[in-house]
Scaffold this motif. Structure first.
Motif, short mmCIF file in Angstrom:
data_model
loop_
_atom_site.label_atom_id
_atom_site.label_comp_id
_atom_site.label_asym_id
_atom_site.label_seq_id
_atom_site.Cartn_x
_atom_site.Cartn_y
_atom_site.Cartn_z
N LYS A 121 0.99 -1.18 0.12
CA LYS A 121 -0.08 0.02 -0.08
C LYS A 121 0.70 1.33 0.16
O LYS A 121 0.39 2.39 -0.35
CB LYS A 121 -1.04 -0.02 1.12
CG LYS A 121 -0.38 0.05 2.50
CD LYS A 121 -1.45 0.10 3.69
CE LYS A 121 -0.87 0.17 5.03
NZ LYS A 121 -1.85 0.20 6.05
N ASN A 122 2.02 1.16 0.34
CA ASN A 122 3.05 2.36 0.20
C ASN A 122 3.91 2.41 -0.97
O ASN A 122 4.82 3.33 -0.83
CB ASN A 122 4.26 2.33 1.73
CG ASN A 122 3.25 2.25 2.99
OD1 ASN A 122 2.14 2.76 3.05
ND2 ASN A 122 3.72 1.76 3.87
N MET A 127 7.87 4.97 -4.29
CA MET A 127 8.51 5.37 -5.54
C MET A 127 8.31 6.87 -6.08
O MET A 127 9.57 7.13 -6.62
CB MET A 127 7.64 4.46 -6.70
CG MET A 127 8.04 3.01 -6.52
SD MET A 127 7.17 1.79 -7.82
CE MET A 127 8.16 2.40 -9.24
N ASP A 128 7.29 7.50 -5.72
CA ASP A 128 7.40 8.92 -5.84
C ASP A 128 8.49 9.54 -5.38
O ASP A 128 9.10 10.56 -5.94
CB ASP A 128 6.03 9.70 -5.82
CG ASP A 128 5.02 9.00 -6.65
OD1 ASP A 128 5.36 8.51 -7.58
OD2 ASP A 128 3.95 9.31 -6.26
N GLU A 129 8.77 9.63 -4.19
CA GLU A 129 9.76 9.93 -3.25
C GLU A 129 11.10 9.73 -3.81
O GLU A 129 11.79 10.71 -3.85
CB GLU A 129 9.58 9.32 -1.67
CG GLU A 129 10.36 10.32 -0.62
CD GLU A 129 9.54 11.37 -0.37
OE1 GLU A 129 10.27 12.42 -0.38
OE2 GLU A 129 8.47 11.33 -0.30
N ILE A 130 11.40 8.36 -4.18
CA ILE A 130 12.49 8.14 -4.77
C ILE A 130 12.82 8.78 -6.12
O ILE A 130 13.85 9.46 -6.33
CB ILE A 130 12.79 6.58 -5.14
CG1 ILE A 130 12.83 5.78 -3.72
CG2 ILE A 130 13.93 6.16 -5.86
CD1 ILE A 130 12.50 4.25 -3.70
N GLN A 131 11.79 8.87 -7.05
CA GLN A 131 11.77 9.47 -8.33
C GLN A 131 12.22 11.01 -8.20
O GLN A 131 12.98 11.41 -9.05
CB GLN A 131 10.74 9.24 -9.14
CG GLN A 131 10.73 7.90 -9.87
CD GLN A 131 11.84 7.57 -10.46
OE1 GLN A 131 12.13 6.33 -10.81
NE2 GLN A 131 12.43 8.50 -11.33
N TYR A 133 13.76 12.55 -5.44
CA TYR A 133 14.96 12.64 -4.88
C TYR A 133 16.07 12.29 -5.82
O TYR A 133 17.06 13.15 -5.93
CB TYR A 133 14.92 11.91 -3.37
CG TYR A 133 16.25 12.46 -2.84
CD1 TYR A 133 16.28 13.34 -1.71
CD2 TYR A 133 17.51 11.65 -2.94
CE1 TYR A 133 17.27 13.37 -1.13
CE2 TYR A 133 18.61 12.16 -2.14
CZ TYR A 133 18.71 12.89 -1.20
OH TYR A 133 19.69 13.23 -0.46
N CYS A 134 15.72 11.39 -6.56
CA CYS A 134 16.67 10.97 -7.72
C CYS A 134 16.19 10.40 -9.09
O CYS A 134 15.83 9.28 -9.18
CB CYS A 134 17.72 9.55 -6.92
SG CYS A 134 18.97 9.41 -8.20
N PRO A 135 15.72 11.23 -9.94
CA PRO A 135 15.05 10.85 -11.11
C PRO A 135 15.90 9.93 -12.00
O PRO A 135 15.08 9.24 -12.77
CB PRO A 135 14.82 12.28 -11.85
CG PRO A 135 15.32 13.35 -10.81
CD PRO A 135 16.11 12.78 -9.79
N ALA A 136 17.08 9.83 -11.90
CA ALA A 136 17.80 8.88 -12.76
C ALA A 136 17.83 7.50 -12.22
O ALA A 136 18.35 6.50 -12.68
CB ALA A 136 19.35 9.32 -12.93
N ALA A 137 17.26 7.31 -10.92
CA ALA A 137 17.19 5.91 -10.46
C ALA A 137 16.46 4.96 -11.22
O ALA A 137 15.27 5.38 -11.80
CB ALA A 137 16.57 6.01 -8.93
N MET A 138 16.99 3.77 -11.52
CA MET A 138 16.16 2.73 -11.89
C MET A 138 15.59 1.89 -10.91
O MET A 138 16.35 1.39 -9.91
CB MET A 138 17.17 1.60 -12.72
CG MET A 138 16.32 0.63 -13.63
SD MET A 138 17.38 -0.40 -14.38
CE MET A 138 17.83 -1.53 -13.07
N ILE A 139 14.23 1.76 -10.83
CA ILE A 139 13.51 1.15 -9.62
C ILE A 139 12.84 -0.27 -10.38
O ILE A 139 11.98 -0.13 -11.36
CB ILE A 139 12.48 1.78 -9.03
CG1 ILE A 139 13.04 3.08 -8.63
CG2 ILE A 139 11.67 0.92 -7.93
CD1 ILE A 139 12.06 4.07 -8.18
N THR A 140 13.14 -1.42 -9.87
CA THR A 140 12.21 -2.54 -10.06
C THR A 140 11.56 -3.04 -8.98
O THR A 140 12.08 -2.92 -7.83
CB THR A 140 13.16 -3.85 -10.60
OG1 THR A 140 14.11 -4.14 -9.71
CG2 THR A 140 14.02 -3.33 -11.91
N VAL A 141 10.20 -3.60 -9.04
CA VAL A 141 9.51 -3.98 -7.97
C VAL A 141 9.14 -5.39 -8.02
O VAL A 141 8.69 -5.73 -9.29
CB VAL A 141 8.29 -3.18 -7.86
CG1 VAL A 141 7.35 -3.64 -6.70
CG2 VAL A 141 8.64 -1.61 -7.86
#
Length: 164
Positions: A121-122, A127-131, A133-141
């Motif tokens: 639920k979070n 993900m919005d917080e990470i993006q 703070y660091c727009p270039a981060a690659m996130i997989t879930v």
């Protein structure tokens, strides 16, 4: 209901999934028997049943997202080691448990991968917080079926995953 039942059972929520299965089969017996009784004389019954079935699948997947049962694992790769360290400190300051692993990139560049375990639920706010703070981060879930040990953030506080 079937979609939600399958999702719950796959996430280890057997009791909730079984309760939904019971309700689902009662509805199915009542509705399917009325459709099967006269569908050759009234083809609209069959069409209405098919549309309702498809709509049920859509609503079930929407409910799964809205209820967001379970946990997610995030794997975050940031372009530079410096940015990774800053992001890690930032996320820890928000109360999230972070694990970092040294990894090599495509060009054998040194990176750190951050691993996080959060309640589903979070997921969007994190993900919005990470993006942000660091727009270039690659996130997989990835969805998580079970966790032992570690910390899961809940309501601004960190709690042992064993207590959840």
């Amino acid at each position: 209901m079937g979609t939600l039942r399958i999702v719950l059972i796959n996430r280890g929520e057997r009791l909730k999934g079984s309760i939904i299965a019971f309700i689902e089969i009662v509805f199915w017996l009542v509705i399917a028997s009325s459709v099967l009784e006269g569908w050759k004389q009234d083809a609209f019954k069959g069409l209405a049943y098919a549309v309702a079935y498809a709509l049920g699948n859509y609503i079930g997947s929407w409910l799964d997202e809205w209820l967001a049962f379970g946990l997610s694992s995030l794997q975050i790769v940031v372009p530079t080691l410096e940015e990774t360290k800053k992001l890690s400190i930032y996320l820890q300051s928000l109360g999230y448990g972070i694990t970092s692993i040294d990894v090599k990139g495509r060009n054998a560049d040194d990176h750190c991968m951050l691993l996080m375990m959060i309640k589903r639920k979070n997921l969007k706010p994190v993900m919005d917080e990470i993006q942000q703070y660091c727009p270039a981060a690659m996130i997989t879930v990835s969805d998580v079926k079970a966790v032992r040990g570690g910390y899961i953030r809940s309501g601004g506080k960190r709690h042992s995953a064993l207590n959840k």
